[in-house]
Write an enzyme that holds these catalytic residues in place. Structure first.
Site, PDB file in Angstrom:
ATOM      1  N   ASP A  88     108.649 -49.148   8.658  1.00  0.00           N
ATOM      2  CA  ASP A  88     109.845 -48.358   8.902  1.00  0.00           C
ATOM      3  C   ASP A  88     111.009 -49.019   8.163  1.00  0.00           C
ATOM      4  OD1 ASP A  88     111.633 -46.511  10.131  1.00  0.00           O
ATOM      5  OD2 ASP A  88     112.114 -48.023  11.633  1.00  0.00           O
ATOM      6  N   ASN A 114     109.887 -43.850  17.480  1.00  0.00           N
ATOM      7  CA  ASN A 114     109.317 -42.968  16.451  1.00  0.00           C
ATOM      8  C   ASN A 114     108.286 -43.680  15.586  1.00  0.00           C
ATOM      9  OD1 ASN A 114     111.258 -44.619  15.335  1.00  0.00           O
ATOM     10  ND2 ASN A 114     111.867 -43.141  13.783  1.00  0.00           N
ATOM     11  N   ASP A 115     108.100 -44.987  15.787  1.00  0.00           N
ATOM     12  CA  ASP A 115     107.101 -45.740  15.029  1.00  0.00           C
ATOM     13  C   ASP A 115     105.819 -45.990  15.826  1.00  0.00           C
ATOM     14  OD1 ASP A 115     108.929 -46.082  12.865  1.00  0.00           O
ATOM     15  OD2 ASP A 115     109.897 -47.687  13.967  1.00  0.00           O
TER      16      ASP A 115
END
Length: 1108
Positions: A393, A812-813
């Site tokens: 990310d 979100n990872d």
């Protein structure tokens, strides 16, 4: 109907059902009825779960059966259990019944002790958690109560920075004013049953005759900390195991080490060897019995007739077929340790030791967050030494996620000449009751823009600038907190909120004279250039991933109603009213946005509109109706937001810098030198991602960039075909250049956006994307959703055998982290979701270099060697037994005592391999960091491969022959007992395998010396003690044979003859074809000499894949 969005943190079908149920009305059967401040009535019909939690796996009663059940999931354990059971049968008894069970019992015991200790730690943690104290309303007063005693329906008070003990519906500050003492608040909450969906909640609350709709924003979950307010009061609706965090605590998917998976192939081969040995023995036994069938009546071992009672009867002879079958099964029992049972427990102990040293490594300690490295998955330590792809990310992983306002574009004018305040007195401040209030964080300000703002709103430019910063100060969810300082006349305003971007914008507004000083649910107060103004908040539409913007509707001091909106450029520019905005201003703003993104800034577009009375009344009616809706509340509010966020007037754009973390460029460069491909997957704009790529040295000027931004499947197909053709030409050019002028490979960088991935992932175009991406040195994915991140990882993981690693810091990872072979969470600004879902956790991206290049290399090298060594030491012992069987009429009698056979794997030779597996280092830390190319040994599988396994087995056969035949030939015509020979063979094997290990040890410590030489001494002592017990076979045998010089001569001769071939081959191999590690090891030992004659070139790492 639009497709339902995927919600991370909720797993599987259950979560989907829970989410969809939030769109339907709740029936009485599917609802939870909570009577506010009346837990007895709440729990009268159904006794809801208490608030005690339990993360432990076992209890005193369930530990033994459940732990044994889990351990026997390993097929090898079942194999040894079957062997032990077979040995209990009289026809197959080779060893004593107790001795045959001991190895399996020991391994089960050690594993059980380890599991019990880990579960005891869980019990201790649960006890601490359950006995924490909270404040609960009891008879009008808030009284202290242990968390585990809190019940559904009780009113709980939480103070600032406290952790919530349960899932609560917040009351205070909105519909109900909650004083310190309250005679009793009565009401009813009807909500959905407990489910895993942490993003959804549906229900309503009735208090004092008023019904209010409840949604996700009304619920705070267990484990959260209270921020931005001094206290809060809420009603417990879900407790204990029913809380959403506990329902989602199943953890990340179980992962298995790649090395352990490959090891199974060798175990199958060893099983075939075992079957072959048993087949040979049983077949030869059948042939022998056939040839000597006339002698079996009176043969001492195979006596078919019984004369002990004076009466001739058939003795224990079962016929030729059954004798062959029994011989086969007895062979399996005798040769059972060909499959090393101790290997599994040794691997677990080694991994535990390796994890301890990784956790205690100060080079992985983050001083900023005071956090050490965390290891939550002990079974994949060695995978860290074989990583080929790193998926990272950007925000919070490569960058600090600490935003700083840099520049603004207002009405097409760029204000980017900001300068930081020079002294303590500089910067904007206000006076309140004789005290000076100023923002806690200082921001660079542009003098021209400050002058424009001070000039007031008389001019059009001044009015636009005023509205721009008013939008920054009001359109957010920031809560200002006033902090005391050592100076009683000075107060600092600390802006707290969920988003670092919002914090940066509010600090910027305060620095330019628009200081947010108060926020409640109904109004906000902003000091505008020294004048305090109150804005009534009429409604707020929070940010969501569909709209990609947020808005606030406020009534200004002049009684006008304004809508302030901010969001991503892709969503904001589509809702700008062209008729109200000059095309030149819009074009200039877009140019500034592009320029900001090109230098790595995060951008937002700011807009506004005025609402007339009729339009406001229409919006207010729809907003109130949607806010109190019991069904589909979120969708209704989203539709109203889309309607109101239209026909906007463009105020400008902002540029915020998210600085790189310390050491990121150097870390990426080291990883690339190590042959690791780094892919960055981010939700940022393409220009921002490219700029960050250059600043962190992911992208380089000589790289050929392949950019794919397509809006349809056909255009994606066309672009992929074109780029594949182009890369083939570039590769052919690089091959010809490499042949003529040396290395000339042209590095490629693929840059692709999320829109294109929508049409590529999970379609036939995936294969083309895979082919193109693997030809590139760097891949940069922009504007990608969480599910697309996982899809990119799966693209590589499902098509290659290369090891993948994903690293991120936010929720979100999580899907990406769980998809990869190795998942690493960063303890960052976006919470702990990534850390909780990861296999390992650390504080900084740069720690990836020592983790992989140092610990990963060591772990892989140690574990690979340890597995091969365990195969070797057990096979040597088995082959010695096999040679002996060939000379004893295939009767499977053993010269080695049963206790020595049992203790061989458990005591005689197990400790040294565990110690070496934890402590040995082929190269020191400095060398591994200085020469990242050494990491390529893991890619090339130098420490564990089939070739090494085959050579090890060939060496094993030779060494076993030496161990058996040297004493056999020396004592062939003597009267030494078989027990004495067995003791000699036992001591010879133990000395041989330990000295064999000592030859391969590179870093000696006192613990290594104690383990290796101590094991040899312990073996001598055990053999002496066993032979000193009169009731055991071979009584006093060691004392008879050891008093002769031939015994010691044989022992020495065995060691020399067995190890000379290995020693010679090792010397010639290292001298003629040394590998990189051997070269650098010489550098470490003879560094000064090596420096004087120059550096030795290491193997070049290929970008196209690992060398095989």
């Amino acid at each position: 109907m639009a497709p339902m969005p995927v919600r991370y943190g909720s797993r599987g079908f259950a979560s989907e059902v829970a989410y969809s149920s939030s769109l339907r009305d709740i029936s009485d059967e599917d609802a939870r009825i909570v009577h506010v401040s009346d837990p007895d009535r709440t729990n009268d019909r159904f006794e809801f779960a208490g608030n005690a939690i339990r993360t432990s796996k076992y209890s005193v009663l369930t530990f033994l059966p459940r732990n044994l059940f889990e351990q026997f999931h390993r097929v090898a354990y079942i194999y040894f259990l079957v062997i032990a059971v077979l040995n209990q049968l009289p026809q197959l008894a080779v060893f004593g019944r107790g001795a045959s069970i001991l190895p399996l019992a020991f391994v089960l015991l050690v594993t059980a002790v380890k599991d019990a200790y880990e579960d005891w730690r869980r019990h201790r943690s649960d006890k601490i958690e359950n006995n924490r104290v909270g404040l609960v309303l009891v008879e009008g007063e808030f009284q202290a109560k242990r968390w585990k005693e809190i019940r559904v329906g009780e009113i709980v008070k939480i103070s600032a920075n406290d952790t919530l003990p349960c899932d609560m519906v917040c009351e205070a500050g909105d519909a109900v004013e909650m004083p310190e003492k309250e005679e009793g608040i009565r009401g009813l909450i009807k909500c959905e049953r407990p489910n895993r969906n942490i993003y959804g909640f549906q229900g309503y609350m009735e208090i004092e005759g008023k019904r209010m709709s409840l949604g996700p924003s009304n619920v705070v979950l267990r484990g959260c900390e209270l921020k931005n307010t001094a206290w809060a009061v809420g009603v417990a609706v879900y407790t204990g195991r029913d809380t959403k965090v506990m329902l989602n605590s199943s953890g990340a998917p179980s992962k298995r080490s790649r090395l352990e998976t490959k090891m199974n192939r060798e175990i199958i081969l060893l099983s075939l060897v075992l079957i072959g040995l048993c087949t040979v023995v049983s077949t030869c036994a059948g042939v022998w019995l056939r040839r000597h069938r006339d002698e079996l009546n009176y043969s001492p071992f195979y006596r078919k007739k019984d004369f002990s009672e004076g009466k001739e009867e058939d003795y224990k002879y079962y016929g030729l077929a059954l004798e062959i079958f029994f011989t086969f099964l007895m062979s399996v029992i005798v040769f059972q340790i060909m499959i090393p049972i101790s290997l599994y427990i040794s691997m677990e102990l080694v991994r535990l030791g390796q994890a301890y040293f990784m956790i205690r490594d100060d080079n992985l300690y983050d001083e900023a967050s005071h956090s050490r490295f965390q290891c939550t998955a002990l079974n994949i330590n060695e995978d860290l030494g074989q990583v080929k792809y790193v998926f990272s990310d950007k925000t919070g992983t490569l960058t600090e996620n600490k935003m700083e306002f840099q520049c603004a574009s207002i009405q097409g004018v760029n204000y980017s000449d900001g300068k930081p305040p020079q002294g303590e007195q500089d910067g904007y401040s206000i006076k309140v009751d004789g005290q000076v209030w100023r923002p806690k964080m200082k921001v660079k300000t542009d003098s021209e823009l400050q002058q424009l703002l001070r000039s007031g709103t008389a001019t059009e430019k001044g009015r636009h600038a005023h509205n721009f910063f008013l939008a920054l100060a009001t359109c957010n969810t920031i809560v200002p907190l006033v902090l005391e300082t050592e100076d009683p006349s000075l107060r600092l305003i600390d802006y707290q909120g969920e988003s670092p971007d919002e914090q940066a914008l509010v600090y910027a507004a305060a620095s330019y004279g628009f200081m947010l000083i108060e926020r409640t649910s109904g109004h906000i107060v902003v000091d505008v250039q020294g004048e305090r103004q109150r804005f009534n908040v009429l409604g707020m539409h929070e940010f969501d991933s569909d709209r990609k913007r947020m808005s606030v509707i406020v009534r200004c001091p002049d009684k006008t109603v304004k809508v302030f909106v901010k969001g991503a450029d892709t969503s904001m520019l589509n809702v700008i009213d062209i008729s109200q905005n000059s095309s030149i201003i819009v074009h200039d703003t877009e140019t500034h946005l592009h320029n900001y993104s090109s230098i790595g800034l995060r951008t937002l577009v700011i807009g506004m509109r005025d609402l007339g009375a009729a339009e406001f009344e229409q919006w207010q009616s729809a907003y109130e109706k949607a806010s109190t809706a019991l069904i589909g509340r979120a969708n209704l509010l989203r539709g109203i937001a889309v309607n109101i966020e239209s026909n906007l007037y463009l105020l400008g754009a902002s540029g915020i810098e998210d600085k790189l973390q310390k050491g990121v460029p150097e870390a990426i460069e080291s990883l690339r030198q190590a042959g690791i491909k780094v892919w960055v997957l981010t939700g940022d704009k393409q220009e921002t991602a490219i700029s960050i790529g250059y600043s962190c040295k992911l992208l380089e000027s000589e790289m050929t960039q392949i950019i794919i931004n397509s809006n349809s499947k056909e255009s994606c197909r066309k672009r992929l075909d074109e780029e594949l053709s182009m890369t083939k030409k570039l590769m052919s050019m690089s091959v010809s250049a490499e042949g003529s002028t040396g290395p000339g490979r042209i590095p490629l960088a693929l840059i692709i956006d999320g829109t294109s991935l929508v049409y590529i992932l999970e379609t036939e175009l995936e294969e083309q994307l895979f082919e193109l991406a693997t030809r590139c040195s760097v891949v940069l994915c922009c504007r990608v959703a969480p599910l697309q991140k996982a899809g990119i990882v799966a693209l590589i993981k499902n098509r290659t055998e290369d090891m993948t690693l994903a690293i991120g810091d936010g929720a979100n990872d999580v899907s990406m982290i769980q998809m990869a072979d190795v998942g690493i969470g960063i303890s960052g600004q976006e919470g702990r979701q990534a850390v909780m879902a990861s296999d390992f956790a650390m504080g900084q991206f740069r720690f990836l270099v020592p983790l992989l290049l140092v610990h990963g290399h060591w772990n892989y090298q140690r574990m690979g060697y340890m597995i091969l060594y365990n195969f070797y030491r057990n096979a040597v012992f088995v082959f010695v037994l096999f040679w002996y069987v060939l000379y004893t009429a295939f009767t499977l009698t053993t010269a080695i005592t049963e206790w020595s056979s049992v203790l061989y794997s458990v005591v005689y030779s197990s400790v040294p391999t565990i110690v070496v597996g934890i402590l040995d280092k082929d190269l020191n830390r400095r060398t591994l960091l200085k020469d990242p190319q050494l990491y390529g040994a893991g890619h090339r599988q130098e420490s564990y491969n089939f070739k090494l396994f085959f050579l090890t087995m060939m060496d094993t056969v030779w060494q076993s022959m030496v161990v058996f035949f040297v004493p056999f030939l020396a004592y062939r015509h003597s009267d030494v007992s078989s027990s004495g020979m067995g003791d000699l063979w036992t001591l010879a094997v133990v000395c041989l395998v330990n000295i064999h290990l000592a030859m391969d040890v590179i870093r000696w410590t006192w613990i290594t010396h104690a383990a290796i030489w101590g094991s040899i001494i312990a073996t001598f002592i055990c053999v002496i003690v066993i032979d000193a017990v009169p009731s055991l076979p071979g009584y006093w045998a060691i004392f008879h044979i050891a008093k002769e010089g031939l015994f010691w001569f044989c022992l020495l001769g065995i060691l020399v003859a067995a190890l000379i071939p290995r020693f010679v081959v090792k010397i010639f191999y290292q001298y003629l074809t040394p590998c990189d590690i051997q070269i650098k090891r010489e550098d470490e030992k003879f560094g000064n000499v090596r420096e004087s004659i120059g550096e030795v070139e290491l193997s070049r790492i290929s970008d196209s894949g690992p060398l095989r």
